[in-house]
Scaffold this motif. Structure first.
Motif, PDB file in Angstrom:
ATOM      1  N   GLY A   8    -111.391  57.235  -7.040  1.00  0.00           N
ATOM      2  CA  GLY A   8    -112.462  56.335  -6.641  1.00  0.00           C
ATOM      3  C   GLY A   8    -112.032  54.926  -6.290  1.00  0.00           C
ATOM      4  O   GLY A   8    -112.867  54.068  -6.040  1.00  0.00           O
ATOM      5  N   ASN A   9    -110.730  54.671  -6.257  1.00  0.00           N
ATOM      6  CA  ASN A   9    -110.224  53.341  -5.922  1.00  0.00           C
ATOM      7  C   ASN A   9    -110.013  53.205  -4.420  1.00  0.00           C
ATOM      8  O   ASN A   9    -109.944  54.194  -3.699  1.00  0.00           O
ATOM      9  CB  ASN A   9    -108.918  53.063  -6.667  1.00  0.00           C
ATOM     10  N   TYR A  10    -109.869  51.946  -3.991  1.00  0.00           N
ATOM     11  CA  TYR A  10    -109.736  51.634  -2.574  1.00  0.00           C
ATOM     12  C   TYR A  10    -108.350  51.129  -2.248  1.00  0.00           C
ATOM     13  O   TYR A  10    -107.666  50.560  -3.100  1.00  0.00           O
ATOM     14  CB  TYR A  10    -110.768  50.574  -2.168  1.00  0.00           C
ATOM     15  N   TYR A  11    -107.965  51.293  -0.984  1.00  0.00           N
ATOM     16  CA  TYR A  11    -106.703  50.777  -0.472  1.00  0.00           C
ATOM     17  C   TYR A  11    -107.028  50.012   0.807  1.00  0.00           C
ATOM     18  O   TYR A  11    -107.727  50.523   1.676  1.00  0.00           O
ATOM     19  CB  TYR A  11    -105.729  51.920  -0.166  1.00  0.00           C
ATOM     20  N   VAL A  12    -106.517  48.796   0.903  1.00  0.00           N
ATOM     21  CA  VAL A  12    -106.701  47.979   2.098  1.00  0.00           C
ATOM     22  C   VAL A  12    -105.328  47.628   2.645  1.00  0.00           C
ATOM     23  O   VAL A  12    -104.438  47.208   1.895  1.00  0.00           O
ATOM     24  CB  VAL A  12    -107.476  46.677   1.768  1.00  0.00           C
ATOM     25  N   MET A  67    -116.663  41.379  -1.799  1.00  0.00           N
ATOM     26  CA  MET A  67    -118.120  41.235  -1.731  1.00  0.00           C
ATOM     27  C   MET A  67    -118.604  41.461  -0.296  1.00  0.00           C
ATOM     28  O   MET A  67    -119.643  42.089  -0.083  1.00  0.00           O
ATOM     29  CB  MET A  67    -118.564  39.857  -2.220  1.00  0.00           C
ATOM     30  N   HIS A  68    -117.848  40.969   0.677  1.00  0.00           N
ATOM     31  CA  HIS A  68    -118.192  41.177   2.085  1.00  0.00           C
ATOM     32  C   HIS A  68    -118.226  42.667   2.409  1.00  0.00           C
ATOM     33  O   HIS A  68    -119.172  43.159   3.022  1.00  0.00           O
ATOM     34  CB  HIS A  68    -117.178  40.462   2.991  1.00  0.00           C
ATOM     35  N   ILE A  69    -117.202  43.391   1.975  1.00  0.00           N
ATOM     36  CA  ILE A  69    -117.136  44.833   2.228  1.00  0.00           C
ATOM     37  C   ILE A  69    -118.284  45.551   1.511  1.00  0.00           C
ATOM     38  O   ILE A  69    -118.896  46.455   2.066  1.00  0.00           O
ATOM     39  CB  ILE A  69    -115.775  45.412   1.774  1.00  0.00           C
ATOM     40  N   ALA A  70    -118.582  45.146   0.296  1.00  0.00           N
ATOM     41  CA  ALA A  70    -119.669  45.777  -0.455  1.00  0.00           C
ATOM     42  C   ALA A  70    -120.995  45.624   0.294  1.00  0.00           C
ATOM     43  O   ALA A  70    -121.773  46.579   0.383  1.00  0.00           O
ATOM     44  CB  ALA A  70    -119.764  45.180  -1.849  1.00  0.00           C
ATOM     45  N   LYS A  71    -121.241  44.437   0.851  1.00  0.00           N
ATOM     46  CA  LYS A  71    -122.468  44.218   1.631  1.00  0.00           C
ATOM     47  C   LYS A  71    -122.434  45.026   2.930  1.00  0.00           C
ATOM     48  O   LYS A  71    -123.428  45.625   3.325  1.00  0.00           O
ATOM     49  CB  LYS A  71    -122.635  42.739   1.964  1.00  0.00           C
ATOM     50  N   ARG A  72    -121.280  45.008   3.582  1.00  0.00           N
ATOM     51  CA  ARG A  72    -121.131  45.687   4.869  1.00  0.00           C
ATOM     52  C   ARG A  72    -121.336  47.191   4.737  1.00  0.00           C
ATOM     53  O   ARG A  72    -121.899  47.835   5.612  1.00  0.00           O
ATOM     54  CB  ARG A  72    -119.719  45.395   5.411  1.00  0.00           C
ATOM     55  N   LEU A  73    -120.867  47.750   3.627  1.00  0.00           N
ATOM     56  CA  LEU A  73    -120.926  49.199   3.420  1.00  0.00           C
ATOM     57  C   LEU A  73    -121.989  49.608   2.404  1.00  0.00           C
ATOM     58  O   LEU A  73    -121.917  50.686   1.819  1.00  0.00           O
ATOM     59  CB  LEU A  73    -119.553  49.712   2.976  1.00  0.00           C
ATOM     60  N   LYS A  74    -122.972  48.756   2.204  1.00  0.00           N
ATOM     61  CA  LYS A  74    -123.993  49.008   1.192  1.00  0.00           C
ATOM     62  C   LYS A  74    -124.639  50.384   1.345  1.00  0.00           C
ATOM     63  O   LYS A  74    -124.774  51.127   0.385  1.00  0.00           O
ATOM     64  CB  LYS A  74    -125.056  47.921   1.235  1.00  0.00           C
ATOM     65  N   PHE A  77    -122.157  53.162   0.260  1.00  0.00           N
ATOM     66  CA  PHE A  77    -122.000  53.263  -1.192  1.00  0.00           C
ATOM     67  C   PHE A  77    -123.268  53.796  -1.851  1.00  0.00           C
ATOM     68  O   PHE A  77    -123.196  54.546  -2.814  1.00  0.00           O
ATOM     69  CB  PHE A  77    -121.610  51.910  -1.785  1.00  0.00           C
ATOM     70  N   THR A  78    -124.441  53.435  -1.323  1.00  0.00           N
ATOM     71  CA  THR A  78    -125.700  53.915  -1.869  1.00  0.00           C
ATOM     72  C   THR A  78    -125.840  55.423  -1.652  1.00  0.00           C
ATOM     73  O   THR A  78    -126.222  56.150  -2.572  1.00  0.00           O
ATOM     74  CB  THR A  78    -126.888  53.187  -1.213  1.00  0.00           C
ATOM     75  N   SER A  79    -125.488  55.913  -0.470  1.00  0.00           N
ATOM     76  CA  SER A  79    -125.618  57.340  -0.193  1.00  0.00           C
ATOM     77  C   SER A  79    -124.622  58.160  -1.002  1.00  0.00           C
ATOM     78  O   SER A  79    -124.892  59.295  -1.350  1.00  0.00           O
ATOM     79  CB  SER A  79    -125.443  57.612   1.301  1.00  0.00           C
TER      80      SER A  79
END
Length: 83
Positions: A8-12, A67-74, A77-79
């Protein structure tokens, strides 16, 4: 941005060729993600220069970038949470 479906972790990161780099990740040829397979590409951006891409990568790894990514992909992440 890659999502590890294992932990469940991310890589950038940044690259000149997204398709080749993603394939390297998927085959386990990248040390930072090889034990986190399978991976899913969930977000990418294009930049005109490597310098700009590196600056963007560094920003996306900060608190504000996350935080920007969390908003962008809201909606993404919700689905995921409703499955």
């Amino acid at each position: 941005m890659l999502l590890s479906e294992k932990d469940g972790n991310y890589y950038v990161g940044y690259t000149k060729d997204l398709n080749v780099r993603f394939e390297q990740h998927q085959k386990g040829n990248v040390s930072s993600t090889k034990y986190r397979l399978p991976l899913k590409l969930i977000y990418y951006e294009a930049c005109l220069s490597q310098k700009d891409a590196l600056k963007r990568e560094i920003y996306l790894k900060t608190y504000y970038g996350k935080m920007h990514i969390a908003k962008r992909l809201k909606s993404y992440f919700t689905s995921r949470g409703s499955k």
